[in-house]
Write a protein that holds these residues in place. Structure first.
Motif, PDB file in Angstrom:
ATOM      1  N   ASP A   1       0.827  -1.209   0.000  1.00 54.14           N
ATOM      2  CA  ASP A   1       0.000   0.000   0.000  1.00 54.14           C
ATOM      3  C   ASP A   1       0.862   1.260   0.000  1.00 54.14           C
ATOM      4  OD1 ASP A   1      -2.365  -1.435  -0.044  1.00 54.14           O
ATOM      5  OD2 ASP A   1      -2.686  -1.304   2.124  1.00 54.14           O
ATOM      6  N   ARG A   2       1.910   1.274   0.807  1.00 55.79           N
ATOM      7  CA  ARG A   2       2.767   2.466   0.905  1.00 55.79           C
ATOM      8  C   ARG A   2       3.539   2.700  -0.391  1.00 55.79           C
ATOM      9  NH1 ARG A   2       6.477   1.332   5.443  1.00 55.79           N
ATOM     10  NH2 ARG A   2       7.115   3.507   5.276  1.00 55.79           N
TER      11      ARG A   2
ATOM     12  N   ARG B   1       2.691   1.552  -3.427  1.00 52.76           N
ATOM     13  CA  ARG B   1       1.694   1.836  -4.473  1.00 52.76           C
ATOM     14  C   ARG B   1       1.288   3.303  -4.446  1.00 52.76           C
ATOM     15  NH1 ARG B   1      -3.395   2.383  -3.533  1.00 52.76           N
ATOM     16  NH2 ARG B   1      -3.327   1.189  -1.608  1.00 52.76           N
ATOM     17  N   ARG B   2       1.095   3.859  -3.263  1.00 54.81           N
ATOM     18  CA  ARG B   2       0.704   5.269  -3.154  1.00 54.81           C
ATOM     19  C   ARG B   2       1.763   6.192  -3.763  1.00 54.81           C
ATOM     20  NH1 ARG B   2      -0.997   3.657   2.242  1.00 54.81           N
ATOM     21  NH2 ARG B   2      -3.261   3.386   2.186  1.00 54.81           N
TER      22      ARG B   2
ATOM     23  N   GLU C   1       1.210   6.073  -7.489  1.00 54.20           N
ATOM     24  CA  GLU C   1      -0.004   6.822  -7.818  1.00 54.20           C
ATOM     25  C   GLU C   1       0.220   8.330  -7.726  1.00 54.20           C
ATOM     26  OE1 GLU C   1      -3.139   3.358  -6.347  1.00 54.20           O
ATOM     27  OE2 GLU C   1      -2.736   5.055  -5.033  1.00 54.20           O
ATOM     28  N   ARG C   2       1.027   8.767  -6.787  1.00 52.92           N
ATOM     29  CA  ARG C   2       1.267  10.203  -6.596  1.00 52.92           C
ATOM     30  C   ARG C   2       2.254  10.761  -7.620  1.00 52.92           C
ATOM     31  NH1 ARG C   2       0.426  13.656  -2.035  1.00 52.92           N
ATOM     32  NH2 ARG C   2       1.652  15.539  -2.253  1.00 52.92           N
TER      33      ARG C   2
ATOM     34  N   SER D   1       8.274   3.225  -7.619  1.00 52.85           N
ATOM     35  CA  SER D   1       8.672   3.612  -6.267  1.00 52.85           C
ATOM     36  C   SER D   1      10.194   3.617  -6.132  1.00 52.85           C
ATOM     37  CB  SER D   1       8.026   2.688  -5.235  1.00 52.85           C
ATOM     38  OG  SER D   1       8.291   1.327  -5.512  1.00 52.85           O
TER      39      SER D   1
ATOM     40  N   ARG E   1       2.089   6.264   5.253  1.00 51.73           N
ATOM     41  CA  ARG E   1       1.248   6.064   4.068  1.00 51.73           C
ATOM     42  C   ARG E   1       2.047   5.951   2.771  1.00 51.73           C
ATOM     43  NH1 ARG E   1      -3.881   6.470   4.046  1.00 51.73           N
ATOM     44  NH2 ARG E   1      -3.991   7.552   2.037  1.00 51.73           N
ATOM     45  N   TYR E   2       3.290   6.425   2.765  1.00 57.30           N
ATOM     46  CA  TYR E   2       4.108   6.443   1.548  1.00 57.30           C
ATOM     47  C   TYR E   2       5.496   5.874   1.820  1.00 57.30           C
ATOM     48  CZ  TYR E   2       0.651   9.730  -0.268  1.00 57.30           C
ATOM     49  OH  TYR E   2      -0.520  10.310  -0.693  1.00 57.30           O
TER      50      TYR E   2
ATOM     51  N   THR F   1      -1.064  -0.084 -11.102  1.00 56.43           N
ATOM     52  CA  THR F   1       0.211  -0.442 -10.489  1.00 56.43           C
ATOM     53  C   THR F   1       0.346  -1.954 -10.388  1.00 56.43           C
ATOM     54  OG1 THR F   1      -0.766  -0.348  -8.270  1.00 56.43           O
ATOM     55  CG2 THR F   1       0.345   1.653  -9.053  1.00 56.43           C
TER      56      THR F   1
END
Length: 161
Positions: A79-80, A82-83, A86-87, A92, A116-117, A136
């Motif tokens: 999740d971290r 992937r964010r 996305e941002r 990553s 979160r990231y 992703t």
């Protein structure tokens, strides 16, 4: 192999950007997500890699697998990472490399919530010609460069199939 002939373990920013360009797809359907995810599971099983795998398009999870040895922490890392994709619209690993090239770190300079990231390798944008980044593909459970390279290898195989 001597140190002079051994490939650099850390790809350059230019190499990482070239990967993203090269791995732009012509389409990406639900069936493609299954095919790519199954390919990643096969690679992970061959290597006995304790990873979790996640593929998303937009806000929808199209594929998820947790192999033996993976833990719930791997899902949190997915999740971290992937964010970050996305941002930023880039892998990553590339995002983290760009901060390191500026002699800093994502953690020190991004001003984002680190719960979160995470700009650690393993999440890669699914980019479709004419549509841009539409999703992703993420692997978590190995050292960050290995997570990244497993995704790149699977995308290369998928694209060439």
């Amino acid at each position: 192999m001597s140190d002079a002939t051994r490939p650099d373990p850390d790809p350059s920013i230019a190499e990482l950007e070239a990967q993203e360009q090269r791995l732009t797809l012509t389409r990406f359907t639900h069936d493609d997500a299954w095919t790519l995810g199954s390919l990643l599971v096969e690679l992970a099983r061959q290597r006995q890699a304790p990873v979790a795998i996640d593929i998303r398009r937009g806000g929808q999870q199209l594929f998820h697998a947790a192999l033996p040895g993976s833990t719930p922490d791997n899902d949190a890392w997915i999740d971290r990472k992937r964010r970050v994709v996305e941002r930023y619209g880039n892998s990553s690993y590339l995002v983290g490399a760009r901060y390191r090239a500026k002699d800093t770190t994502f953690e020190a300079s991004s001003r984002l919530d680190l719960d979160r990231y995470a700009a650690h390798g393993g999440s890669f944008p699914i980019t479709v010609e004419g549509a841009g980044v539409i999703g992703t593909v993420t692997v978590s459970g190995l050292p960050q460069l290995e997570d990244h390279m497993m995704v790149v290898e699977a995308l290369e195989r998928f694209r060439d199939s």
